[in-house]
Design a protein around this motif. Structure first.
Motif, PDB file in Angstrom:
ATOM      1  N   THR A 197       0.842  -1.189   0.000  1.00 17.37           N
ATOM      2  CA  THR A 197       0.000   0.000   0.000  1.00 17.37           C
ATOM      3  C   THR A 197       0.883   1.247   0.000  1.00 17.37           C
ATOM      4  OG1 THR A 197      -0.072   0.073   2.403  1.00 17.37           O
ATOM      5  CG2 THR A 197      -1.812  -1.172   1.295  1.00 17.37           C
ATOM      6  N   VAL A 198       0.278   2.358  -0.404  1.00 17.67           N
ATOM      7  CA  VAL A 198       1.035   3.614  -0.441  1.00 17.67           C
ATOM      8  C   VAL A 198       1.498   3.973   0.970  1.00 17.67           C
ATOM      9  CG1 VAL A 198       0.900   6.065  -0.971  1.00 17.67           C
ATOM     10  CG2 VAL A 198      -0.235   4.416  -2.448  1.00 17.67           C
ATOM     11  N   LEU A 199       0.620   3.754   1.932  1.00 14.18           N
ATOM     12  CA  LEU A 199       0.981   4.070   3.312  1.00 14.18           C
ATOM     13  C   LEU A 199       2.133   3.172   3.792  1.00 14.18           C
ATOM     14  CD1 LEU A 199      -0.181   6.289   5.006  1.00 14.18           C
ATOM     15  CD2 LEU A 199      -1.720   4.649   6.073  1.00 14.18           C
ATOM     16  N   GLY A 200       2.110   1.911   3.333  1.00 13.16           N
ATOM     17  CA  GLY A 200       3.197   0.989   3.672  1.00 13.16           C
ATOM     18  C   GLY A 200       4.517   1.454   3.087  1.00 13.16           C
ATOM     19  N   LEU A 201       4.464   1.896   1.834  1.00 13.44           N
ATOM     20  CA  LEU A 201       5.680   2.413   1.196  1.00 13.44           C
ATOM     21  C   LEU A 201       6.171   3.657   1.916  1.00 13.44           C
ATOM     22  CD1 LEU A 201       4.696   2.063  -2.577  1.00 13.44           C
ATOM     23  CD2 LEU A 201       6.393   0.717  -1.351  1.00 13.44           C
ATOM     24  N   TYR A 202       5.213   4.522   2.261  1.00 11.43           N
ATOM     25  CA  TYR A 202       5.563   5.776   2.935  1.00 11.43           C
ATOM     26  C   TYR A 202       6.212   5.491   4.288  1.00 11.43           C
ATOM     27  CZ  TYR A 202       4.972  10.354   5.130  1.00 11.43           C
ATOM     28  OH  TYR A 202       5.198  11.538   5.771  1.00 11.43           O
ATOM     29  N   LYS A 203       5.661   4.523   4.993  1.00 10.20           N
ATOM     30  CA  LYS A 203       6.213   4.192   6.313  1.00 10.20           C
ATOM     31  C   LYS A 203       7.618   3.608   6.196  1.00 10.20           C
ATOM     32  CE  LYS A 203       5.144   1.805  10.610  1.00 10.20           C
ATOM     33  NZ  LYS A 203       4.722   2.818  11.531  1.00 10.20           N
ATOM     34  N   SER A 204       7.859   2.880   5.094  1.00  9.19           N
ATOM     35  CA  SER A 204       9.188   2.287   4.928  1.00  9.19           C
ATOM     36  C   SER A 204      10.234   3.329   4.539  1.00  9.19           C
ATOM     37  CB  SER A 204       9.136   1.191   3.857  1.00  9.19           C
ATOM     38  OG  SER A 204       8.944   1.765   2.578  1.00  9.19           O
ATOM     39  N   GLY A 205       9.772   4.565   4.323  1.00 12.19           N
ATOM     40  CA  GLY A 205      10.717   5.626   3.998  1.00 12.19           C
ATOM     41  C   GLY A 205      10.915   5.831   2.513  1.00 12.19           C
ATOM     42  N   ALA A 206      10.144   5.068   1.717  1.00 10.65           N
ATOM     43  CA  ALA A 206      10.311   5.180   0.268  1.00 10.65           C
ATOM     44  C   ALA A 206       9.616   6.433  -0.262  1.00 10.65           C
ATOM     45  CB  ALA A 206       9.719   3.944  -0.408  1.00 10.65           C
TER      46      ALA A 206
END
Lengths: 338, 322
Positions: free
Chosen positions: B160-169
């Motif tokens: 998910t976009v939020l998952g990517l965002y949380k990973s710092g990407a």
């Protein structure tokens, strides 16, 4: 009150229809932009630029052209090739071949939508530099098939003579669901000349991180002194390559095995996926890159090969790069009649 | 003694009666959710339709069968089970197995709703509890996010976009426009903010929801995630936090339910839910946090209700104002 609701429903319906129009309209707009962009690229490569090569019917090849010097002599070939990686959009790269249509002069990334920090690391200079001067086809380091290595020394080998029990191709399988830690297991099995030449076993968590990467950088630690998860996965893969099956890979009630030294992980997922991939390989069902014609096979095994390092933590991206480079090589070597 | 007893009453007379029934309110919510429902079918295909119909049917049947067995008054006709079913399906991805949706629906209606006395007496949002059950028992069933069909390609597994965002990407694959219209991986009903907001506008027009609670929840999450972002102080991506997850679905359709009727209590609970959601997004393992934020607020509603005393007609009047 009823009138109030009726008015509200009518307004809701009208606004919803308009919104769907906007959503669908934005799709068409994006498509047009993309289409125009592709047309421009293709025109540049195929029509406007000199030496354009017809790529119609060539799967995965976006465009290709001959590179010539001032006298019109061919100095090399440029092939733009694409393959599906992890992102929604394919990985597109331009591969510049020497005039022998085998030695890679340079590889450039044209476009991709891979995950930043993972697959997107393929843009790094250190990764792209390893393509310079190597011969196609390319493999991951240590995973080149024995047949290719022999071909490099002995000058070619007929595919039909080494045919095994499997259909050539790349078989990708993944688990039906994630495990209780949120990891989705996946396995890629490659068959060449009827033999399993590569097995990549990995798992991806909910935010797109590969277990192999996490374990190799110390973010997924099982024991302090044993093999990492990636090393164990590689050891299991090596067992299958050596035995060409999972026979003998016995497990106890906890899914553990004593057969492969150093492996302490539960291997049920690995066994399930491998057996699934082997079944596919037995019939050729779902194979990718299964062009096994003599011409192609000869082209792909003649005169050596190159090896590259994987994009760290990005199995799908790495596989896409291998696929697109080798597709580009097959196309251009067939075109050049090598 | 009598006054103390009166103070403990949730709402004391005189009561202001509304000229609409629970059935009308629930029907309004279903009408409001319809654009997002149609959007989920557009973005995620036939699976969305199947999952929503499965959840709604299971919820309605569970309520009917339970009340029949218990010989209670049938309340299936009030449409609340339909709302629960739709919201539950909206909170799972398109790859969720049908059996998982059915189990979650039965749990939501019988355990969360009926065990505690039915509509109005349940301590937490049944749909979110159903999702929480799946997250707890079978997390893999609701973690298979896929891309949408909007781009014209087959749906494929994706973070998910939020998952990517949380990973710092850096989010390069999806634009803010994609996030707004719903062209991103996510749960069925949460992706299209445009369609959710259209439905919410309808609910506001019908005066069914408390806008202050929704606003307080969203503002709290955005403020905290902006201030304490992983990129540094005051560097959070407000639009990504607003548009990429289930914040708007939670704020507009679940934070505003009828767990408590006092407006001040609702806003306070919304702020608490916002703090928990933001805390999970910033420092928790999960990239989202809307479900748990709202559930925590639901569980604290009794406590907050007792702390924030309602004004009781005719008592506690300050003398200087007399």
């Amino acid at each position: 009150m009823k009138d109030n609701r009726l008015k509200g429903i009518i307004a809701l319906a009208v606004v919803t229809v308009i919104s769907f129009g906007i959503i669908y309209g934005s799709k068409i707009l994006v498509k047009d932009e993309t289409g125009n962009g592709n047309d421009t690229d293709n025109n540049q490569n195929q029509e406007e630029l000199p030496g354009a090569i017809d790529v119609s019917g060539a799967e995965g090849i976006v465009s290709a052209r001959e590179l010539t010097d001032d006298s019109g002599n061919i100095t090399g070939y440029s092939v733009v090739s694409q393959a599906k990686g992890f992102g929604a959009q394919p990985v597109v790269m331009e591969i510049i071949f020497d005039k022998d249509a085998k030695t890679i002069q340079e590889a450039k990334v044209v476009s991709h939508s891979e995950t930043p920090g993972y697959g997107a690391n393929m843009e790094q200079e250190s990764f792209l530099n390893q393509f310079k001067g190597i011969k196609a086809p390319i493999y991951l380091k240590g995973q080149a098939p024995a047949s290719a290595a022999d071909d490099g020394q002995n000058g070619g080998q007929d595919a039909s003579e080494t045919s095994g029990g499997f259909k050539d191709g790349i078989y990708r399988v993944e688990a039906d669901s994630r495990d209780n830690q949120g990891y989705l297991y996946m396995l890629t099995l490659k068959v060449e000349n009827g033999a399993i030449t590569s097995v990549v076993f990995d798992a991806m968590n909910e935010i797109g991180e590969y277990k192999s990467y996490l374990s190799s950088v110390g973010k997924y630690v099982m024991t302090e002194d044993g093999l990492t998860w990636k090393e164990q996965a590689d050891a299991l893969a090596q067992y299958v390559i050596e035995h060409q099956s999972t026979e003998g890979l016995t497990v106890d009630e906890n899914g553990k095995t004593d057969v492969v030294a150093g492996v302490s992980i539960s291997i049920n997922d690995f066994l399930d996926l491998t057996e699934k991939a082997l079944k596919m390989a037995a019939t050729g069902e779902g194979a990718e890159g299964t062009d096994t014609g003599n011409e192609t096979t000869t082209a792909s095994t003649e005169g050596g090969y190159g090896e590259i390092d994987a994009v760290s933590g990005a199995t799908f991206t790495t596989n896409a790069i291998l696929e697109l480079v080798n597709n580009a090589y097959e196309f251009i070597s067939n075109y050049a009649g090598k | 003694m009598k006054l103390k007893f009166v103070e403990r009453l949730h709402g004391v007379s005189p009561h202001i009666t509304m000229d609409r029934s629970t059935k009308e309110i629930m029907q309004d919510v279903v009408i409001a959710l319809t654009p997002a429902f149609l959007g989920s079918i557009y973005f995620f295909g036939i699976n969305a339709l199947i999952l929503v119909l499965t959840a709604v049917t299971t919820c309605v049947l569970s309520e009917y069968v339970w009340q029949k067995i218990r010989r209670e008054k049938l309340t299936v006709g009030d449409w609340s089970a339909v709302v629960t079913g739709m919201l539950l399906a909206f909170n799972v991805p398109a790859t969720t197995p049908i059996w998982a949706v059915m189990v979650a629906s039965v749990f939501a209606i019988i355990v969360v709703k009926q065990f505690f006395g039915g509509i109005g007496s349940n301590f937490a949002n049944p749909a979110l509890m159903g999702r929480a059950l799946l997250l707890f028992l079978w997390p893999s069933t609701i973690s298979g996010y896929v891309t949408t069909y909007h781009a014209g390609t087959d749906a494929i597994s994706s973070a998910t976009v939020l998952g990517l965002y949380k990973s710092g990407a850096q989010i390069t694959e999806y634009s803010k426009w994609d996030m707004f219209i719903g062209n991103i991986p996510g749960c069925l009903g949460e992706t299209s903010k445009l369609l959710l907001l259209i439905g919410f506008a309808y609910l506001c027009y019908r005066r069914v929801v408390n806008m202050a609670a929704a606003g307080a929840y969203i503002l709290t999450v955005l403020l905290v995630t902006f201030i304490f972002s992983n990129e540094g102080l005051f560097q959070g991506d407000i639009l990504t936090n607003l548009l990429s997850g289930g914040l708007i679905l939670g704020a507009c359709y679940m934070m505003t339910d009828y767990a408590s009727v006092a407006p001040r209590v609702k806003v306070t609970l919304a702020v608490i839910a916002g703090l928990v959601t933001a805390g999970i997004r910033l420092w928790g393992k999960l990239p989202e946090g809307v479900s748990y934020g709202i559930l925590v607020a639901n569980c604290l509603s009794g406590l907050v209700d007792s702390i924030i005393k309602p004004h009781i007609y005719g008592v506690n009047v300050r003398k200087n104002k007399v």
